[in-house]
Design an enzyme around this catalytic site. Sequence first.
Site, PDB file in Angstrom:
ATOM      1  N   ARG A 194      52.840  30.928  56.276  1.00 56.78           N
ATOM      2  CA  ARG A 194      54.331  30.993  56.741  1.00 56.78           C
ATOM      3  C   ARG A 194      54.771  30.236  57.739  1.00 56.78           C
ATOM      4  O   ARG A 194      55.821  30.234  58.397  1.00 56.78           O
ATOM      5  CB  ARG A 194      54.330  32.604  57.388  1.00 56.78           C
ATOM      6  CG  ARG A 194      53.969  33.667  56.522  1.00 56.78           C
ATOM      7  CD  ARG A 194      55.050  33.881  55.590  1.00 56.78           C
ATOM      8  NE  ARG A 194      54.774  35.109  54.522  1.00 56.78           N
ATOM      9  CZ  ARG A 194      55.401  35.359  53.531  1.00 56.78           C
ATOM     10  NH1 ARG A 194      56.511  34.824  53.247  1.00 56.78           N
ATOM     11  NH2 ARG A 194      54.936  36.446  52.768  1.00 56.78           N
TER      12      ARG A 194
ATOM     13  N   HIS B 247      46.750  26.994  47.625  1.00 63.85           N
ATOM     14  CA  HIS B 247      48.364  27.150  47.281  1.00 63.85           C
ATOM     15  C   HIS B 247      49.098  26.662  48.472  1.00 63.85           C
ATOM     16  O   HIS B 247      48.620  26.694  49.901  1.00 63.85           O
ATOM     17  CB  HIS B 247      48.066  28.750  47.402  1.00 63.85           C
ATOM     18  CG  HIS B 247      49.474  29.309  46.789  1.00 63.85           C
ATOM     19  ND1 HIS B 247      50.929  29.092  47.200  1.00 63.85           N
ATOM     20  CD2 HIS B 247      49.543  30.331  45.988  1.00 63.85           C
ATOM     21  CE1 HIS B 247      51.456  29.824  46.518  1.00 63.85           C
ATOM     22  NE2 HIS B 247      50.876  30.516  45.905  1.00 63.85           N
TER      23      HIS B 247
ATOM     24  N   TYR C  66      54.116  29.345  51.626  1.00 61.96           N
ATOM     25  CA  TYR C  66      55.476  30.268  50.871  1.00 61.96           C
ATOM     26  C   TYR C  66      56.583  29.570  51.389  1.00 61.96           C
ATOM     27  O   TYR C  66      57.927  29.694  50.724  1.00 61.96           O
ATOM     28  CB  TYR C  66      55.319  31.695  51.218  1.00 61.96           C
ATOM     29  CG  TYR C  66      54.148  32.471  50.642  1.00 61.96           C
ATOM     30  CD1 TYR C  66      53.800  32.288  49.143  1.00 61.96           C
ATOM     31  CD2 TYR C  66      53.559  33.438  51.353  1.00 61.96           C
ATOM     32  CE1 TYR C  66      52.780  32.849  48.683  1.00 61.96           C
ATOM     33  CE2 TYR C  66      52.326  33.964  50.832  1.00 61.96           C
ATOM     34  CZ  TYR C  66      52.150  33.799  49.430  1.00 61.96           C
ATOM     35  OH  TYR C  66      51.066  34.559  48.858  1.00 61.96           O
TER      36      TYR C  66
ATOM     37  N   HIS D 119      55.258  27.144  44.507  1.00 63.80           N
ATOM     38  CA  HIS D 119      56.375  27.992  44.041  1.00 63.80           C
ATOM     39  C   HIS D 119      57.671  26.890  43.992  1.00 63.80           C
ATOM     40  O   HIS D 119      57.769  26.137  44.779  1.00 63.80           O
ATOM     41  CB  HIS D 119      57.039  28.948  45.012  1.00 63.80           C
ATOM     42  CG  HIS D 119      56.061  30.256  45.122  1.00 63.80           C
ATOM     43  ND1 HIS D 119      56.107  31.287  45.879  1.00 63.80           N
ATOM     44  CD2 HIS D 119      54.792  30.421  44.482  1.00 63.80           C
ATOM     45  CE1 HIS D 119      55.163  32.248  45.765  1.00 63.80           C
ATOM     46  NE2 HIS D 119      54.280  31.571  44.976  1.00 63.80           N
TER      47      HIS D 119
ATOM     48  N   GLU E 257      54.235  27.743  39.606  1.00 63.10           N
ATOM     49  CA  GLU E 257      53.796  28.985  39.117  1.00 63.10           C
ATOM     50  C   GLU E 257      55.089  29.598  38.770  1.00 63.10           C
ATOM     51  O   GLU E 257      56.201  29.501  38.856  1.00 63.10           O
ATOM     52  CB  GLU E 257      53.547  29.729  40.579  1.00 63.10           C
ATOM     53  CG  GLU E 257      53.090  31.096  40.557  1.00 63.10           C
ATOM     54  CD  GLU E 257      52.539  31.700  41.827  1.00 63.10           C
ATOM     55  OE1 GLU E 257      52.650  32.811  42.040  1.00 63.10           O
ATOM     56  OE2 GLU E 257      52.303  31.128  42.898  1.00 63.10           O
TER      57      GLU E 257
ATOM     58  N   ASP F 115      51.371  33.818  36.916  1.00 69.35           N
ATOM     59  CA  ASP F 115      51.153  35.069  37.549  1.00 69.35           C
ATOM     60  C   ASP F 115      51.439  36.402  36.704  1.00 69.35           C
ATOM     61  O   ASP F 115      52.746  36.548  36.108  1.00 69.35           O
ATOM     62  CB  ASP F 115      51.819  34.942  38.772  1.00 69.35           C
ATOM     63  CG  ASP F 115      51.652  36.103  39.866  1.00 69.35           C
ATOM     64  OD1 ASP F 115      52.048  37.234  39.437  1.00 69.35           O
ATOM     65  OD2 ASP F 115      51.185  35.838  40.839  1.00 69.35           O
TER      66      ASP F 115
ATOM     67  N   HIS G  36      54.251  38.157  38.050  1.00 74.81           N
ATOM     68  CA  HIS G  36      55.532  37.529  38.190  1.00 74.81           C
ATOM     69  C   HIS G  36      56.021  37.692  36.625  1.00 74.81           C
ATOM     70  O   HIS G  36      57.342  37.764  36.468  1.00 74.81           O
ATOM     71  CB  HIS G  36      55.584  36.286  38.772  1.00 74.81           C
ATOM     72  CG  HIS G  36      55.139  36.127  39.947  1.00 74.81           C
ATOM     73  ND1 HIS G  36      54.883  34.663  40.616  1.00 74.81           N
ATOM     74  CD2 HIS G  36      54.980  37.267  41.117  1.00 74.81           C
ATOM     75  CE1 HIS G  36      54.591  35.135  42.024  1.00 74.81           C
ATOM     76  NE2 HIS G  36      54.570  36.375  42.289  1.00 74.81           N
TER      77      HIS G  36
ATOM     78  N   HIS H 280      47.116  33.891  38.015  1.00 79.80           N
ATOM     79  CA  HIS H 280      47.146  34.898  39.045  1.00 79.80           C
ATOM     80  C   HIS H 280      47.017  36.223  38.323  1.00 79.80           C
ATOM     81  O   HIS H 280      48.064  36.428  37.724  1.00 79.80           O
ATOM     82  CB  HIS H 280      48.257  34.715  40.157  1.00 79.80           C
ATOM     83  CG  HIS H 280      48.203  33.618  40.882  1.00 79.80           C
ATOM     84  ND1 HIS H 280      49.397  32.854  41.629  1.00 79.80           N
ATOM     85  CD2 HIS H 280      47.167  32.832  41.541  1.00 79.80           C
ATOM     86  CE1 HIS H 280      49.168  31.982  42.594  1.00 79.80           C
ATOM     87  NE2 HIS H 280      47.708  31.880  42.246  1.00 79.80           N
TER      88      HIS H 280
ATOM     89  N   ASP I 197      58.799  41.253  42.380  1.00 77.66           N
ATOM     90  CA  ASP I 197      57.672  40.470  42.855  1.00 77.66           C
ATOM     91  C   ASP I 197      56.948  41.190  44.017  1.00 77.66           C
ATOM     92  O   ASP I 197      57.016  40.862  45.184  1.00 77.66           O
ATOM     93  CB  ASP I 197      58.315  39.197  43.488  1.00 77.66           C
ATOM     94  CG  ASP I 197      56.827  38.191  43.743  1.00 77.66           C
ATOM     95  OD1 ASP I 197      55.627  38.834  43.663  1.00 77.66           O
ATOM     96  OD2 ASP I 197      57.084  37.129  44.416  1.00 77.66           O
TER      97      ASP I 197
ATOM     98  N   HIS J 279      53.297  42.950  44.690  1.00 75.49           N
ATOM     99  CA  HIS J 279      51.833  42.724  43.957  1.00 75.49           C
ATOM    100  C   HIS J 279      51.128  44.310  44.013  1.00 75.49           C
ATOM    101  O   HIS J 279      51.416  44.809  45.152  1.00 75.49           O
ATOM    102  CB  HIS J 279      50.978  41.847  44.426  1.00 75.49           C
ATOM    103  CG  HIS J 279      51.460  40.364  44.204  1.00 75.49           C
ATOM    104  ND1 HIS J 279      50.584  39.284  44.192  1.00 75.49           N
ATOM    105  CD2 HIS J 279      52.686  39.926  43.381  1.00 75.49           C
ATOM    106  CE1 HIS J 279      51.366  38.223  44.057  1.00 75.49           C
ATOM    107  NE2 HIS J 279      52.473  38.460  43.401  1.00 75.49           N
TER     108      HIS J 279
ATOM    109  N   GLU K 294      45.350  38.191  43.600  1.00 79.71           N
ATOM    110  CA  GLU K 294      46.111  38.163  44.974  1.00 79.71           C
ATOM    111  C   GLU K 294      46.675  39.549  45.228  1.00 79.71           C
ATOM    112  O   GLU K 294      47.666  39.955  45.601  1.00 79.71           O
ATOM    113  CB  GLU K 294      47.418  37.239  44.668  1.00 79.71           C
ATOM    114  CG  GLU K 294      47.185  35.897  44.402  1.00 79.71           C
ATOM    115  CD  GLU K 294      48.492  35.101  44.209  1.00 79.71           C
ATOM    116  OE1 GLU K 294      48.632  33.835  44.841  1.00 79.71           O
ATOM    117  OE2 GLU K 294      49.189  35.498  43.542  1.00 79.71           O
TER     118      GLU K 294
END
Length: 277
Positions: A37, A67, A70, A107, A142, A176, A179, A211, A224, A226, A256
Amino acid sequence: MFYLGCHLSASKGFLHMAKEAVSIGANTFQFFTRNPRGFAAKDIDEKDIAAFLEYTEENGFGKILAHAPYTLNPSSADEKVRDLALRIMQDDMLRMEYVPGNLYNFHPGSHVGQGAEKGIELTAELLNTILTPEQSTIVLLETMSGKGSEIGRSFEELREIIDKTNLSEKVGVCLDTCHVYDAGYDIVGNLDGVLDEFDRIIGLDKLYAIHMNDSKNPFESHKDRHEKIGDGSIGLEAMKNIINNPRLKHLPVFLETPNELDGYKAEIELLRENREG
């Protein structure tokens, strides 16, 4: 070989992540290159990386997956936001070469009102700046659920980004499950049809990783969120079909799901029990 892992914290270094993975039955893992973040990153510890490379070779690890944070938005309308994404990802490319031959996932971004075509163009521009012929890392786009102004919600949008990237051989896709299901690809009722469509539009040779996440929301919800394996709208049977599909069995799978280590261990055991061959 079934390469299966989950998302682990990089705070204690590469060797610690590898040992943690082995402790829960994994033989690969995913990690954030820096604060997911934010943007702070640990200094590279070359002794730790040397020990990690030796340990993973001894324990038969598959490719690991880094990764990006985000918070990066390579397709933002704000030039400062795009420049930050560029600088972070350039630094990440350098860092990844300490563990050569692995994967880096991000992303594709949100066009925030500019339109998908503009967002696609901007993301491709970033890739054209950061990718080099010498790098060993494959950068993965992704698949996204399509919430808000996300790009990458369709196979066609991902194909456009790849087509606009000069070094397209350095670019692939991470699929994913949450997703794509939320985006409207029916991996529950028609997995082979979805794979046929992916192959026709992008090419299955461009698919490098999965993913694996269940979804808290119904099909084509564009939400989205999970869920743990078998507890969502995708369900365990669909996950079993994915890990046993002949066109997907060679790919590394990364969990994830909303779990701590013990939950990941249980899911890894569950998927291994249901893997055929």
